[in-house]
Design an enzyme around this catalytic site. Structure first.
Site, mmCIF file in Angstrom:
data_model
loop_
_atom_site.group_PDB
_atom_site.id
_atom_site.type_symbol
_atom_site.label_atom_id
_atom_site.label_comp_id
_atom_site.label_asym_id
_atom_site.label_seq_id
_atom_site.Cartn_x
_atom_site.Cartn_y
_atom_site.Cartn_z
ATOM 1 N N GLY A 101 35.540 50.322 30.996
ATOM 2 C CA GLY A 101 34.597 49.511 31.748
ATOM 3 C C GLY A 101 33.168 49.991 31.565
ATOM 4 O O GLY A 101 32.888 50.948 30.831
ATOM 5 N N LEU A 104 38.225 52.159 37.637
ATOM 6 C CA LEU A 104 38.946 50.909 37.504
ATOM 7 C C LEU A 104 38.499 49.901 38.555
ATOM 8 O O LEU A 104 38.467 50.204 39.747
ATOM 9 C CB LEU A 104 40.453 51.160 37.649
ATOM 10 C CG LEU A 104 41.375 49.959 37.412
ATOM 11 C CD1 LEU A 104 41.312 49.520 35.953
ATOM 12 C CD2 LEU A 104 42.807 50.305 37.806
ATOM 13 N N GLY A 105 38.159 48.706 38.111
ATOM 14 C CA GLY A 105 37.754 47.670 39.044
ATOM 15 C C GLY A 105 37.491 46.367 38.319
ATOM 16 O O GLY A 105 37.313 46.339 37.100
ATOM 17 N N TYR A 108 35.592 41.417 49.192
ATOM 18 C CA TYR A 108 35.370 42.475 48.206
ATOM 19 C C TYR A 108 35.089 43.807 48.904
ATOM 20 O O TYR A 108 35.701 44.831 48.581
ATOM 21 C CB TYR A 108 34.199 42.087 47.304
ATOM 22 C CG TYR A 108 33.823 43.123 46.263
ATOM 23 C CD1 TYR A 108 34.395 43.108 44.995
ATOM 24 C CD2 TYR A 108 32.876 44.118 46.537
ATOM 25 C CE1 TYR A 108 34.055 44.050 44.040
ATOM 26 C CE2 TYR A 108 32.531 45.063 45.587
ATOM 27 C CZ TYR A 108 33.116 45.021 44.340
ATOM 28 O OH TYR A 108 32.770 45.963 43.395
ATOM 29 N N LYS A 144 37.359 47.392 49.116
ATOM 30 C CA LYS A 144 36.796 48.693 48.760
ATOM 31 C C LYS A 144 36.871 49.664 49.942
ATOM 32 O O LYS A 144 37.201 50.844 49.780
ATOM 33 C CB LYS A 144 35.345 48.536 48.308
ATOM 34 C CG LYS A 144 35.172 47.765 46.998
ATOM 35 C CD LYS A 144 35.755 48.504 45.820
ATOM 36 C CE LYS A 144 35.404 47.828 44.506
ATOM 37 N NZ LYS A 144 36.001 48.500 43.333
#
Length: 234
Positions: free
Chosen positions: A12, A74-75, A126, A130
């Site tokens: 990423g 990771l996302g 979102y 998180k």
């Protein structure tokens, strides 16, 4: 003792920058991803994983332990994932499964890329995901858990038109934005630098003091702190 690092999310925006820095710091760098990094080094070990539902099975065959620092970048986004459920699976489930598997193998330090505004009570899905991830990670029991909360990441996001458009707009007004403003967009390279610097500082602190029995220490490094600690690199 030789130092190891294990990373997911290495392909990423932040992850690519991070592994180039960790590659200098660690004797062995273990990367788990769907595709290999563009530039491999002698100390990198790459494990290809097409389905992250099999992450725990892959980790079971990798030698990691107290000598290993674990990193996750990771996302995704809801648009990329396709649905709320798919987004939560990637950003929450996969990260939490990775953390738990690392902990069970003796990993003591875990570094996670989260987001500014993460909050279990947020009205935004979102941010709630998180926030819930941060809460769940804190309950695992790592000696040290370090959470990084960047604002809008600057850098080319493949397949993220909205974020790329926001960056283009930001470039027009960036000279007017204070360099240490809490929500100021931040370059992915600076986030990666903050993660690497923090890991190195923790290592040096432990080596100097000889203290290794820290338990359940959770540190949150927000966007403003990352801007400050990497300002010489801007």
């Amino acid at each position: 003792m030789k130092r190891k690092a294990i990373v997911i999310g290495a392909t990423g925006l932040v992850g690519k920058k991070l592994i180039s820095q960790l590659n200098i710091m660690y004797d062995s760098l273990i990367i788990i991803a769907r595709k290999p990094p563009k530039h491999m080094s002698a100390q990198m070990q790459f494990y290809q994983l097409g389905d992250f539902n099999n992450l725990e099975e892959t980790l079971a065959n990798i030698s990691i332990g107290p000598d290993t620092d674990a990193f996750s970048c990771l996302g995704t986004t809801k648009k990329q994932a396709g649905s709320d459920e798919a987004f939560k699976q990637i950003d929450y489930d996969y990260n939490l499964n990775f953390a738990k598997a690392c902990y069970q193998k003796g990993v003591q330090r875990f570094f996670i890329l989260s987001a500014l505004g993460a909050d279990t009570k947020s009205r935004f899905f979102y941010n709630r995901v998180k926030g819930n991830l941060e809460k769940s990670l804190a309950e695992i029991g790592f000696n040290e858990l370090v959470i990084f909360q960047p604002s809008l990441l600057l850098g080319k996001h493949k397949g993220r038109l909205l974020e790329n458009t926001a960056q283009s707009a930001y470039k027009l007004i960036s000279p007017l934005v204070p360099k240490t403003m809490r929500a100021r967009p931040i370059e992915a390279e600076r986030v990666a630098a903050a993660m690497a610097m923090t890991a190195q500082n923790i290592y040096e602190r432990h080596r100097a003091s000889g203290i290794e029995n820290i338990r359940n220490k959770v540190t949150v490094i927000d966007n403003k702190q990352m801007l400050a600690m990497t300002q010489l690199k801007s």
